[in-house]
Write an enzyme that holds these catalytic residues in place. Structure first.
Site, PDB file in Angstrom:
ATOM      1  N   LYS A  85       5.920   5.217 -11.092  1.00 52.50           N
ATOM      2  CA  LYS A  85       6.215   3.847 -11.531  1.00 52.50           C
ATOM      3  C   LYS A  85       6.455   3.807 -13.051  1.00 52.50           C
ATOM      4  O   LYS A  85       6.160   4.769 -13.763  1.00 52.50           O
ATOM      5  CB  LYS A  85       5.062   2.928 -11.119  1.00 52.50           C
ATOM      6  CG  LYS A  85       4.892   2.820  -9.586  1.00 52.50           C
ATOM      7  CD  LYS A  85       3.809   1.804  -9.218  1.00 52.50           C
ATOM      8  CE  LYS A  85       3.670   1.687  -7.704  1.00 52.50           C
ATOM      9  NZ  LYS A  85       2.687   0.619  -7.323  1.00 52.50           N
ATOM     10  N   TYR A  92      10.022  -4.215  -2.180  1.00 52.60           N
ATOM     11  CA  TYR A  92       8.695  -4.756  -1.881  1.00 52.60           C
ATOM     12  C   TYR A  92       8.769  -6.071  -1.098  1.00 52.60           C
ATOM     13  O   TYR A  92       7.846  -6.880  -1.164  1.00 52.60           O
ATOM     14  CB  TYR A  92       7.901  -4.956  -3.174  1.00 52.60           C
ATOM     15  CG  TYR A  92       7.261  -3.683  -3.707  1.00 52.60           C
ATOM     16  CD1 TYR A  92       6.237  -3.049  -3.007  1.00 52.60           C
ATOM     17  CD2 TYR A  92       7.653  -3.129  -4.915  1.00 52.60           C
ATOM     18  CE1 TYR A  92       5.634  -1.900  -3.491  1.00 52.60           C
ATOM     19  CE2 TYR A  92       7.055  -1.973  -5.410  1.00 52.60           C
ATOM     20  CZ  TYR A  92       6.044  -1.365  -4.688  1.00 52.60           C
ATOM     21  OH  TYR A  92       5.439  -0.226  -5.175  1.00 52.60           O
ATOM     22  N   ASN A 115      -0.355   0.937 -11.292  1.00 54.45           N
ATOM     23  CA  ASN A 115      -1.171   2.004 -10.689  1.00 54.45           C
ATOM     24  C   ASN A 115      -0.410   3.323 -10.503  1.00 54.45           C
ATOM     25  O   ASN A 115      -0.662   4.074  -9.573  1.00 54.45           O
ATOM     26  CB  ASN A 115      -1.823   1.517  -9.396  1.00 54.45           C
ATOM     27  CG  ASN A 115      -0.809   1.077  -8.359  1.00 54.45           C
ATOM     28  OD1 ASN A 115       0.397   1.249  -8.546  1.00 54.45           O
ATOM     29  ND2 ASN A 115      -1.288   0.527  -7.256  1.00 54.45           N
ATOM     30  N   HIS A 119       3.646   5.041  -6.240  1.00 57.32           N
ATOM     31  CA  HIS A 119       3.762   4.445  -4.908  1.00 57.32           C
ATOM     32  C   HIS A 119       3.671   5.529  -3.849  1.00 57.32           C
ATOM     33  O   HIS A 119       4.112   6.655  -4.070  1.00 57.32           O
ATOM     34  CB  HIS A 119       5.123   3.731  -4.771  1.00 57.32           C
ATOM     35  CG  HIS A 119       5.429   3.318  -3.347  1.00 57.32           C
ATOM     36  ND1 HIS A 119       4.930   2.166  -2.790  1.00 57.32           N
ATOM     37  CD2 HIS A 119       6.156   3.932  -2.364  1.00 57.32           C
ATOM     38  CE1 HIS A 119       5.351   2.078  -1.524  1.00 57.32           C
ATOM     39  NE2 HIS A 119       6.098   3.135  -1.248  1.00 57.32           N
ATOM     40  N   GLU A 165      11.757   4.061   3.561  1.00 59.56           N
ATOM     41  CA  GLU A 165      11.706   4.019   2.094  1.00 59.56           C
ATOM     42  C   GLU A 165      12.445   5.202   1.465  1.00 59.56           C
ATOM     43  O   GLU A 165      13.068   5.043   0.411  1.00 59.56           O
ATOM     44  CB  GLU A 165      10.245   3.972   1.633  1.00 59.56           C
ATOM     45  CG  GLU A 165       9.578   2.642   1.972  1.00 59.56           C
ATOM     46  CD  GLU A 165       8.122   2.570   1.563  1.00 59.56           C
ATOM     47  OE1 GLU A 165       7.501   1.515   1.779  1.00 59.56           O
ATOM     48  OE2 GLU A 165       7.581   3.566   1.025  1.00 59.56           O
TER      49      GLU A 165
HETATM   50  P1  DAT Z   1      -0.260   0.349  -2.218  1.00 57.41           P
HETATM   51  O1  DAT Z   1       0.671   0.566  -3.368  1.00 57.41           O
HETATM   52  O2  DAT Z   1      -1.576   1.058  -2.419  1.00 57.41           O
HETATM   53  O3  DAT Z   1       0.357   0.675  -0.881  1.00 57.41           O
HETATM   54  P2  DAT Z   1       0.061  -2.459  -1.497  1.00 57.41           P
HETATM   55  O4  DAT Z   1       1.154  -2.009  -0.568  1.00 57.41           O
HETATM   56  O5  DAT Z   1      -1.016  -3.311  -0.934  1.00 57.41           O
HETATM   57  O6  DAT Z   1      -0.643  -1.196  -2.190  1.00 57.41           O
HETATM   58  O7  DAT Z   1       0.700  -3.246  -2.720  1.00 57.41           O
HETATM   59  C1  DAT Z   1       1.887  -2.785  -3.337  1.00 57.41           C
HETATM   60  C2  DAT Z   1       1.706  -2.852  -4.836  1.00 57.41           C
HETATM   61  O8  DAT Z   1       1.543  -4.215  -5.232  1.00 57.41           O
HETATM   62  C3  DAT Z   1       0.463  -2.149  -5.372  1.00 57.41           C
HETATM   63  O9  DAT Z   1       0.667  -0.770  -5.577  1.00 57.41           O
HETATM   64  C4  DAT Z   1       0.217  -2.889  -6.651  1.00 57.41           C
HETATM   65  C5  DAT Z   1       0.620  -4.309  -6.313  1.00 57.41           C
HETATM   66  N1  DAT Z   1      -0.535  -5.101  -5.871  1.00 57.41           N
HETATM   67  C6  DAT Z   1      -1.074  -5.155  -4.639  1.00 57.41           C
HETATM   68  N2  DAT Z   1      -2.130  -5.988  -4.581  1.00 57.41           N
HETATM   69  C7  DAT Z   1      -2.260  -6.470  -5.830  1.00 57.41           C
HETATM   70  C8  DAT Z   1      -3.173  -7.382  -6.455  1.00 57.41           C
HETATM   71  N3  DAT Z   1      -4.156  -7.969  -5.762  1.00 57.41           N
HETATM   72  N4  DAT Z   1      -3.004  -7.638  -7.766  1.00 57.41           N
HETATM   73  C9  DAT Z   1      -2.010  -7.067  -8.489  1.00 57.41           C
HETATM   74  N5  DAT Z   1      -1.113  -6.196  -7.966  1.00 57.41           N
HETATM   75  C10 DAT Z   1      -1.243  -5.904  -6.662  1.00 57.41           C
HETATM   76 MG    MG Z   2       1.831  -0.227   0.213  1.00 60.63          MG
END
Ligand code: DAT
Ligand code: MG
Length: 139
Positions: free
Chosen positions: A11, A51, A114, A117, A128
């Site tokens: 990222k 997303y 974070n 991905h 994806e």
């Molecule tokens: P992951 O990337 O672990 O699969 P996800 O699919 O639930 O997590 O969410 C996609 C991304 O969105 C994640 O990497 C960071 C952001 N995100 C998710 N939940 C969030 C939150 N509560 N606050 C801020 N960013 C968030």
């Molecule tokens: Mg995810």
């Protein structure tokens, strides 16, 4: 165990921190085969489409803003059990919850930014990977 594909994205925070090599080394040491890799700058439209499953969630606009804020590196990976193994390697979404030694625990600042991905199912891994790579770019 089945051979699976997963999409990693280094990222924009990973690229800004110059951690690409460090993260790719950990991915390779964990046994993933790199099928394709590129550097791109996502538009808000492209980041929003990638997303789309999160559209309407409170963090969606910030996520789209962040993912289009700088260069990122999509990487197509292949391995037996790639989906689960990659998620184990990167750790929980929020680095505060991620296990010691995981990429997010080591390098991520917060849940929104974070570092990396990873796809969440074999089917989404294929979808994806195809979002960023044509079949002839996967070697
Ligand atoms: P992951 O990337 O672990 O699969 P996800 O699919 O639930 O997590 O969410 C996609 C991304 O969105 C994640 O990497 C960071 C952001 N995100 C998710 N939940 C969030 C939150 N509560 N606050 C801020 N960013 C968030
Ligand atoms: Mg995810």
């Amino acid at each position: 165990m089945a051979v699976e594909r997963t999409l990693a994205i280094l990222k924009p925070d990973c690229v800004r921190k110059n951690l690409q090599g460090e993260v790719i080394a950990r991915i390779q040491k964990a046994g993933f085969k790199i099928l394709g890799m590129k550097q791109v700058r996502l538009t808000k439209e492209t980041a929003g489409a990638f997303y789309a499953v999160h559209k309407g969630r409170p963090f969606y606009d910030g996520l789209v803003e962040f993912m289009s804020s700088g260069s990122c590196m999509p990487i197509a990976l292949q391995k037996e059990n790639a989906i689960a193994d990659f998620r184990m390697l990167i750790g929980a979404t929020d680095p505060k919850d991620a296990s010691e030694g995981t990429i997010r625990k080591l390098f991520a600042d917060n849940k929104g930014e974070n570092i990396v991905h990873g796809s969440d199912s074999p089917e989404n891994g294929r979808i994806e990977v195809a979002f960023f790579f044509s079949e002839r770019e996967l070697v």
